[in-house]
Design an enzyme around this catalytic site. Structure first.
Site, short mmCIF file in Angstrom:
data_model
loop_
_atom_site.label_atom_id
_atom_site.label_comp_id
_atom_site.label_asym_id
_atom_site.label_seq_id
_atom_site.Cartn_x
_atom_site.Cartn_y
_atom_site.Cartn_z
N ASP A 71 -16.98 7.52 -14.83
CA ASP A 71 -17.99 7.65 -15.87
C ASP A 71 -19.18 6.77 -15.51
O ASP A 71 -19.01 5.64 -15.08
CB ASP A 71 -17.43 7.22 -17.24
CG ASP A 71 -18.27 7.75 -18.39
OD1 ASP A 71 -19.44 7.34 -18.51
OD2 ASP A 71 -17.77 8.59 -19.16
N ARG A 82 -16.35 9.57 -32.52
CA ARG A 82 -15.24 10.30 -31.91
C ARG A 82 -14.67 9.62 -30.66
O ARG A 82 -13.55 9.95 -30.25
CB ARG A 82 -15.69 11.72 -31.53
CG ARG A 82 -16.77 11.73 -30.47
CD ARG A 82 -17.56 13.02 -30.40
NE ARG A 82 -18.61 12.96 -29.37
CZ ARG A 82 -19.77 12.37 -29.54
NH1 ARG A 82 -20.04 11.77 -30.67
NH2 ARG A 82 -20.67 12.34 -28.58
N CYS A 198 -22.31 19.29 -27.62
CA CYS A 198 -21.89 18.87 -28.95
C CYS A 198 -23.04 18.24 -29.71
O CYS A 198 -23.04 18.21 -30.95
CB CYS A 198 -20.69 17.93 -28.87
SG CYS A 198 -21.04 16.32 -28.13
N CYS A 321 -32.73 28.68 -20.82
CA CYS A 321 -31.91 27.47 -20.93
C CYS A 321 -31.71 26.95 -19.51
O CYS A 321 -32.52 27.22 -18.62
CB CYS A 321 -30.61 27.73 -21.66
SG CYS A 321 -29.48 28.87 -20.83
#
Length: 358
Positions: A71, A82, A198, A321
């Site tokens: 990460d 979350r 999200c 997009c």
């Protein structure tokens, strides 16, 4: 079907780990042998976000020997709804800092972190050495990079995704032990797939914990050789209905999972006078837009379809997009309301490739 255990067990657990994992070792079928396999395992976790956070917590609590976390992001305040491994004091700091700290508070699991962004060129080298991988990333570009590396290395890939109130969990493996059949990411999604982030459509916080826990369970089942892994099956979570259903997932030809041929028309370049609408997110359009394009994020457009259709009536509209999937969704919705909407082929990625010198 059951599969053979993925790793050989360590000779013995430390006295503290033996006591700490006592409830695991009393499980029929897992026992001391299974717990020692867990302690021997090296697991790669891609992403320390909504899915990666509960995955790391569960794997460390289970006593996995080594967890390698990939990460390169910092914690943001909006993550904390979350991403349960991070805390308020972690905002602005690397996500990997939280992972190392919290895992150390749970067990003897060794956590190694990799902050290099995975690409098609480096992923296999960086991932090599782990026994299996869990992918908790949130873009198809990243998922394809990870899946391709796992296929090259022939390691199992526990895969999950969440969006709004729905989640999916399955196992991909390009070279499983016989008689199991190989199943790959592209058997579920065609190359170049895309879905709204999200940040655009939202995600139910507890769903991340549920799907992440299922992913960790699949990893432990593969490591120890117990139960029926989700290889050849996909679990479908509906958080609103409170249900988990399953469907078979089998290897298929690329044409079997291609987008329908009657999808909206695609164009290489907008026609003169066309209205160009870019449905990407703000951080994406900050890297560049087509000249004259209007920025309307997908969620905003879908929430105002009727008024937008009235505004665009009689115009040729080109939806844009990053790779095309969000634009197709927007164009189809507008076409159902009588708007002449087409899609920029391949999105901004395809447009920029076409403009490069041959």
């Amino acid at each position: 079907m059951s599969l053979p255990p993925l790793v050989e067990p360590v000779d013995a657990l430390s006295s503290r780990e033996r006591l700490r994992t006592a409830r695991h070792q009393r499980l029929a079928g897992l026992g001391s042998d299974g717990q020692r396999r867990i302690a021997a395992a090296s697991v790669g976790v891609i992403g320390a976000g909504g899915l990666g956070a509960p995955v790391v917590l569960a794997l460390a609590a289970a006593g996995v020997g080594t967890v390698v976390v990939f990460d390169d992001d910092d914690v943001e305040l909006s993550n904390l709804q979350r991403q349960v491994i991070h805390r308020l004091q972690d905002v602005g700091r690397p996500k990997t800092d939280s992972v190392v700290r919290v895992a150390a508070d749970l067990s003897e699991t060794e956590v190694r972190v990799v902050t290099t962004r995975l690409t098609h060129e480096n992923a296999a080298e960086l991932i090599s050495g782990v026994d299996l991988v869990l992918d908790g990333t949130d873009s198809f570009e990243s998922r394809e990079v990870v899946a391709a590396a796992c296929e090259r290395l022939a390691v199992p890939l526990v895969w999950g995704t969440v969006q709004e109130f729905a989640g999916l969990v399955t196992v991909f493996w390009s070279a499983p032990p016989a008689p199991a059949d190989a199943v790959r990411l592209h058997d579920l999604y065609p190359p170049g797939s895309e879905a709204p982030a999200c940040s655009a459509v939202g995600v139910f916080g507890p769903l991340c914990i549920q799907a992440g826990s299922m992913m960790a369970s699949e990893a432990l089942k593969l490591i120890t050789g117990i139960g029926r892994p989700l290889l050849g099956r996909i679990a479908m979570i509906d958080a609103l209905a409170g249900t988990v259903r399953e469907a078979p997932l089998r290897a298929s030809r690329a044409t079997a999972s291609a987008p329908p041929s009657d999808a909206v028309v695609e164009v290489d370049d907008p026609a003169d006078g066309a209205v160009v609408i870019d449905v990407r997110e703000a951080e994406e359009v900050a890297r560049g837009m087509l000249p004259g394009a209007r920025h309307v994020p997908l969620a905003t457009l879908l929430g105002s379809l009727d008024s937008t259709a009235v505004e665009l009536a009689g115009s040729e509209v080109v939806m844009v997009c990053q790779v095309g999937a969000r634009a197709r969704r927007a164009a189809q919705a507008l076409r159902e309301r009588g708007v002449d909407a087409v899609v920029l082929r391949g999105g901004m990625d395809g447009y920029e490739r076409r403009r490069q010198p041959a």
